[in-house]
Design an enzyme around this catalytic site. Structure first.
Site, PDB file in Angstrom:
ATOM      1  N   HIS A 140      40.034 -32.703  10.283  1.00  0.00           N
ATOM      2  CA  HIS A 140      41.320 -33.036   9.630  1.00  0.00           C
ATOM      3  C   HIS A 140      41.038 -33.391   8.167  1.00  0.00           C
ATOM      4  O   HIS A 140      40.413 -32.598   7.465  1.00  0.00           O
ATOM      5  CB  HIS A 140      41.996 -34.155  10.451  1.00  0.00           C
ATOM      6  CG  HIS A 140      43.409 -34.484  10.096  1.00  0.00           C
ATOM      7  ND1 HIS A 140      44.217 -33.682   9.337  1.00  0.00           N
ATOM      8  CD2 HIS A 140      44.176 -35.560  10.428  1.00  0.00           C
ATOM      9  CE1 HIS A 140      45.403 -34.246   9.205  1.00  0.00           C
ATOM     10  NE2 HIS A 140      45.412 -35.387   9.851  1.00  0.00           N
TER      11      HIS A 140
ATOM     12  N   HIS B 155      43.571 -23.155  10.013  1.00  0.00           N
ATOM     13  CA  HIS B 155      44.673 -24.106  10.135  1.00  0.00           C
ATOM     14  C   HIS B 155      45.413 -23.829  11.440  1.00  0.00           C
ATOM     15  O   HIS B 155      45.579 -22.687  11.823  1.00  0.00           O
ATOM     16  CB  HIS B 155      45.652 -23.984   8.951  1.00  0.00           C
ATOM     17  CG  HIS B 155      46.517 -25.199   8.789  1.00  0.00           C
ATOM     18  ND1 HIS B 155      47.673 -25.387   9.497  1.00  0.00           N
ATOM     19  CD2 HIS B 155      46.351 -26.293   8.032  1.00  0.00           C
ATOM     20  CE1 HIS B 155      48.201 -26.543   9.159  1.00  0.00           C
ATOM     21  NE2 HIS B 155      47.429 -27.127   8.270  1.00  0.00           N
TER      22      HIS B 155
ATOM     23  N   ASP C 297      42.113 -28.287   1.836  1.00  0.00           N
ATOM     24  CA  ASP C 297      40.904 -29.092   1.631  1.00  0.00           C
ATOM     25  C   ASP C 297      39.810 -28.352   0.880  1.00  0.00           C
ATOM     26  O   ASP C 297      38.957 -28.997   0.240  1.00  0.00           O
ATOM     27  CB  ASP C 297      40.371 -29.574   2.991  1.00  0.00           C
ATOM     28  CG  ASP C 297      41.291 -30.626   3.588  1.00  0.00           C
ATOM     29  OD1 ASP C 297      41.462 -30.649   4.811  1.00  0.00           O
ATOM     30  OD2 ASP C 297      41.871 -31.408   2.807  1.00  0.00           O
TER      31      ASP C 297
HETATM   32  C1  SDX Z   1      43.997 -30.505   7.531  1.00  0.00           C
HETATM   33  O1  SDX Z   1      47.568 -29.901  10.819  1.00  0.00           O
HETATM   34  C2  SDX Z   1      47.721 -30.109   9.560  1.00  0.00           C
HETATM   35  O2  SDX Z   1      48.785 -29.897   8.964  1.00  0.00           O
HETATM   36  C3  SDX Z   1      46.484 -30.645   8.848  1.00  0.00           C
HETATM   37  C4  SDX Z   1      46.512 -30.666   7.340  1.00  0.00           C
HETATM   38  C5  SDX Z   1      47.510 -31.677   6.803  1.00  0.00           C
HETATM   39  O3  SDX Z   1      47.974 -31.508   5.673  1.00  0.00           O
HETATM   40  O4  SDX Z   1      47.739 -32.709   7.509  1.00  0.00           O
HETATM   41  O5  SDX Z   1      46.839 -29.366   6.867  1.00  0.00           O
HETATM   42  C6  SDX Z   1      45.154 -31.079   6.767  1.00  0.00           C
HETATM   43  O6  SDX Z   1      43.497 -31.147   8.400  1.00  0.00           O
HETATM   44  C7  SDX Z   1      43.568 -29.096   7.251  1.00  0.00           C
HETATM   45  C8  SDX Z   1      42.432 -28.636   8.206  1.00  0.00           C
HETATM   46  C9  SDX Z   1      41.106 -29.227   7.706  1.00  0.00           C
HETATM   47  N1  SDX Z   1      40.044 -28.944   8.714  1.00  0.00           N
HETATM   48  C10 SDX Z   1      39.066 -28.065   8.454  1.00  0.00           C
HETATM   49  O7  SDX Z   1      38.987 -27.377   7.441  1.00  0.00           O
HETATM   50  C11 SDX Z   1      38.003 -28.007   9.546  1.00  0.00           C
HETATM   51  C12 SDX Z   1      37.619 -26.551   9.853  1.00  0.00           C
HETATM   52  N2  SDX Z   1      38.752 -25.897  10.524  1.00  0.00           N
HETATM   53  C13 SDX Z   1      38.706 -25.732  11.945  1.00  0.00           C
HETATM   54  O8  SDX Z   1      38.099 -26.796  12.626  1.00  0.00           O
HETATM   55  C14 SDX Z   1      40.072 -25.301  12.491  1.00  0.00           C
HETATM   56  O9  SDX Z   1      40.463 -24.198  11.777  1.00  0.00           O
HETATM   57  C15 SDX Z   1      41.222 -26.299  12.522  1.00  0.00           C
HETATM   58  C16 SDX Z   1      40.817 -27.607  13.124  1.00  0.00           C
HETATM   59  C17 SDX Z   1      41.752 -26.537  11.141  1.00  0.00           C
HETATM   60  C18 SDX Z   1      42.337 -25.690  13.374  1.00  0.00           C
HETATM   61  O10 SDX Z   1      41.938 -25.767  14.693  1.00  0.00           O
HETATM   62  P1  SDX Z   1      42.507 -24.731  15.757  1.00  0.00           P
HETATM   63  O11 SDX Z   1      43.952 -24.477  15.530  1.00  0.00           O
HETATM   64  O12 SDX Z   1      42.081 -25.201  17.095  1.00  0.00           O
HETATM   65  O13 SDX Z   1      41.707 -23.433  15.350  1.00  0.00           O
HETATM   66  P2  SDX Z   1      42.067 -21.947  15.733  1.00  0.00           P
HETATM   67  O14 SDX Z   1      42.671 -21.926  17.096  1.00  0.00           O
HETATM   68  O15 SDX Z   1      42.827 -21.323  14.629  1.00  0.00           O
HETATM   69  O16 SDX Z   1      40.616 -21.290  15.780  1.00  0.00           O
HETATM   70  C19 SDX Z   1      40.368 -20.222  16.676  1.00  0.00           C
HETATM   71  C20 SDX Z   1      38.943 -19.834  16.469  1.00  0.00           C
HETATM   72  C21 SDX Z   1      38.016 -21.032  16.605  1.00  0.00           C
HETATM   73  O17 SDX Z   1      37.773 -21.241  17.956  1.00  0.00           O
HETATM   74  P3  SDX Z   1      37.122 -22.699  18.365  1.00  0.00           P
HETATM   75  O18 SDX Z   1      35.726 -22.688  17.820  1.00  0.00           O
HETATM   76  O19 SDX Z   1      37.984 -23.786  17.696  1.00  0.00           O
HETATM   77  O20 SDX Z   1      37.195 -22.753  19.868  1.00  0.00           O
HETATM   78  O21 SDX Z   1      38.760 -19.357  15.114  1.00  0.00           O
HETATM   79  C22 SDX Z   1      37.488 -19.796  14.661  1.00  0.00           C
HETATM   80  C23 SDX Z   1      36.811 -20.540  15.799  1.00  0.00           C
HETATM   81  O22 SDX Z   1      36.059 -19.613  16.590  1.00  0.00           O
HETATM   82  N3  SDX Z   1      37.651 -20.725  13.548  1.00  0.00           N
HETATM   83  C24 SDX Z   1      36.671 -21.056  12.713  1.00  0.00           C
HETATM   84  C25 SDX Z   1      37.248 -21.943  11.788  1.00  0.00           C
HETATM   85  N4  SDX Z   1      38.527 -22.128  12.082  1.00  0.00           N
HETATM   86  C26 SDX Z   1      38.788 -21.369  13.184  1.00  0.00           C
HETATM   87  N5  SDX Z   1      35.369 -20.669  12.679  1.00  0.00           N
HETATM   88  C27 SDX Z   1      34.630 -21.207  11.672  1.00  0.00           C
HETATM   89  N6  SDX Z   1      35.107 -22.068  10.727  1.00  0.00           N
HETATM   90  C28 SDX Z   1      36.403 -22.445  10.770  1.00  0.00           C
HETATM   91  N7  SDX Z   1      36.854 -23.278   9.858  1.00  0.00           N
END
Ligand code: SDX
Length: 403
Positions: free
Chosen positions: A239, A286, A344
């Site tokens: 986050h 996101h 971010d």
């Molecule tokens: C903020 O929600 C909000 O509005 C938050 C925010 C706000 O203003 O309040 O916008 C602020 O928190 C922005 C996000 C900051 N976090 C990061 O940058 C951390 C890296 N991002 C990931 O952890 C992820 O993209 C999330 C947490 C942001 C979203 O999580 P999801 O919705 O569970 O991810 P997804 O379903 O889109 O992803 C599917 C797959 C992933 O599978 P998992 O590993 O999660 O099982 O896509 C891949 C991954 O395989 N993937 C990534 C990735 N994001 C998605 N692979 C590598 N790096 C990434 N960043």
């Protein structure tokens, strides 16, 4: 076997959404987050970033309408008057150096604890009425930048800047934040860039930290407790903590490939290795935005323009080189993974260009998002139903304790 309380197993399975993905968990008048637009109380984010100040946006979120000139004037006077911290909080901040040096605490933890102490000293703490909540929201808005500034002074081993006033009353909210941390009054351009970043970070509907605050407010607990919970949630690298981790990741790439490696296949192979090892790349992806975060290009453009004029060498490299590297990383993420940067990623690059210490990036996110959190806490208190979802039980089948 999986059952859910008060739902048939098949219906429960059908309703189950991991991480509440796609679940509409409430109603709000504050913000709409859609792939098409980001709106704060009817105003679109590009419009706000271009034409408003953070003080105007904070007023909009907390009071519910665009301020008149007189309302804004009075709001600013009220917030400036509340910037200074109570002696007990200053005493805590003066003691935080060893906590951070030992690695036990990071600045986000210090902000969380300082807000808790503010709650113990606030005469309105146990009063959830709209008027008391609004007074507390303004006090938190005013004081969190001071917590960050005084903490940074302690980390730097220098005297606390303006402990009696919480800064310079002639400075805007954004400029005073930078002044409190460094003791230098920022240039107009530095002030504008940090001000826009605070607008972009202010609010984002039911994100994890705001939802945390609403769950706490939903039990009719108090505003300081709900904000403390929001800070704890925002700290997480998935986050708000991602803005710090994004910059640390870029520093790691720079260390590995060297400045001469920027723009070369060395970065592509670094990224391929990250993909092969299933590494989460911070500042990307996101839950809602799958075709890009509206806020990211706004901040990237501002930060890039600042960096191109800035020849200082924070971290040993000309600031523009960091944006060159960041843009190459972004292109690889998009080409190979179809994943866009979120706000971010450009925030890390931009705050680095402003010379802000990396561990203060997420605390600055708090200084902005506290306006959104408090708006949601007030909305929850004003029209409350306790938030209590169901779960799918996947534990052992019933058995007898004394067989
Ligand atoms: C903020 O929600 C909000 O509005 C938050 C925010 C706000 O203003 O309040 O916008 C602020 O928190 C922005 C996000 C900051 N976090 C990061 O940058 C951390 C890296 N991002 C990931 O952890 C992820 O993209 C999330 C947490 C942001 C979203 O999580 P999801 O919705 O569970 O991810 P997804 O379903 O889109 O992803 C599917 C797959 C992933 O599978 P998992 O590993 O999660 O099982 O896509 C891949 C991954 O395989 N993937 C990534 C990735 N994001 C998605 N692979 C590598 N790096 C990434 N960043």
């Amino acid at each position: 076997m999986s059952t859910a309380t008060s739902a048939s197993p098949s219906a429960a399975e059908a309703n189950f959404a991991r991480g509440l993905e796609g679940v509409i968990a409430g109603e709000t008048n504050i913000c709409s987050v859609e792939q098409g637009k980001l709106i704060y109380r009817g105003f679109e984010i590009h419009d706000l970033a271009e034409h408003a100040t953070f003080e105007e946006v904070a007023f909009l979120l907390l009071e519910g309408h665009k301020p008149s000139a007189d309302e804004l004037r009075r709001f600013k006077i009220e917030v400036i008057a509340e910037r200074a911290l109570p002696a007990e909080v200053i005493a805590f901040l003066k003691s935080c150096g060893p906590m951070i040096k030992s690695g036990a605490a990071v600045p986000m933890d210090i902000v969380r604890t300082a807000v808790s102490i503010l709650g113990n000293l606030d005469k309105d703490a146990q009063d959830n009425s709209p008027a008391a909540n609004l007074r507390k929201a303004k006090r938190l808005l005013a004081k969190i930048p001071t917590i960050i500034g005084h903490m940074q002074n302690v980390i730097d081993g220098r005297a606390i800047i303006a402990p009696d006033t919480g800064g310079d009353a002639t400075l805007s909210h954004a400029a005073n934040l930078l002044y409190l941390m460094s003791g230098e009054k920022p240039s107009k351009e530095f002030e504008h860039v940090i001000d826009v970043s605070l607008i972009l970070y202010a609010e984002h509907d039911y994100n994890a930290s705001t939802f945390t605050s609403r769950v706490i407010a939903g039990t009719l607990s108090d505003m300081h407790g709900a904000v403390t919970g929001g800070i704890a949630a925002l700290k997480g690298p998935l986050h708000g903590g991602a803005n710090e981790m994004a910059m640390e990741m870029l520093k790691e790439i720079m260390r590995d490939v060297g400045e001469k490696g920027i723009g070369t296949p060395a970065v592509d192979s670094w990224m391929q290795n990250a993909f092969d090892t299933k590494r989460k790349l911070m500042g990307f992806g996101h839950r809602v935005y799958k075709n890009g975060d509206h806020r990211a290009p706004i901040l990237h453009k501002l930060g890039r323009s600042l960096a191109s004029k800035d020849t200082r060498n924070p971290g040993g490299h000309a600031a523009a080189k960091w944006f060159d590297l960041g843009e190459q990383v972004q292109k690889i993420m998009l080409d190979k993974k179809k994943i866009h940067p979120n706000v971010d990623f450009p925030c890390g690059l931009t705050y680095f260009t402003l010379g802000i210490p990396v561990p203060q990036y997420t605390p600055i996110f708090v200084a902005s998002r506290v306006s959104g959190w408090c708006a949601h806490i007030m909305e929850q208190h004003a029209n409350n139903r306790i938030i209590r979802p169901l779960s799918l039980y996947r534990g052992p089948a019933e058995t007898k304790w004394n067989k």
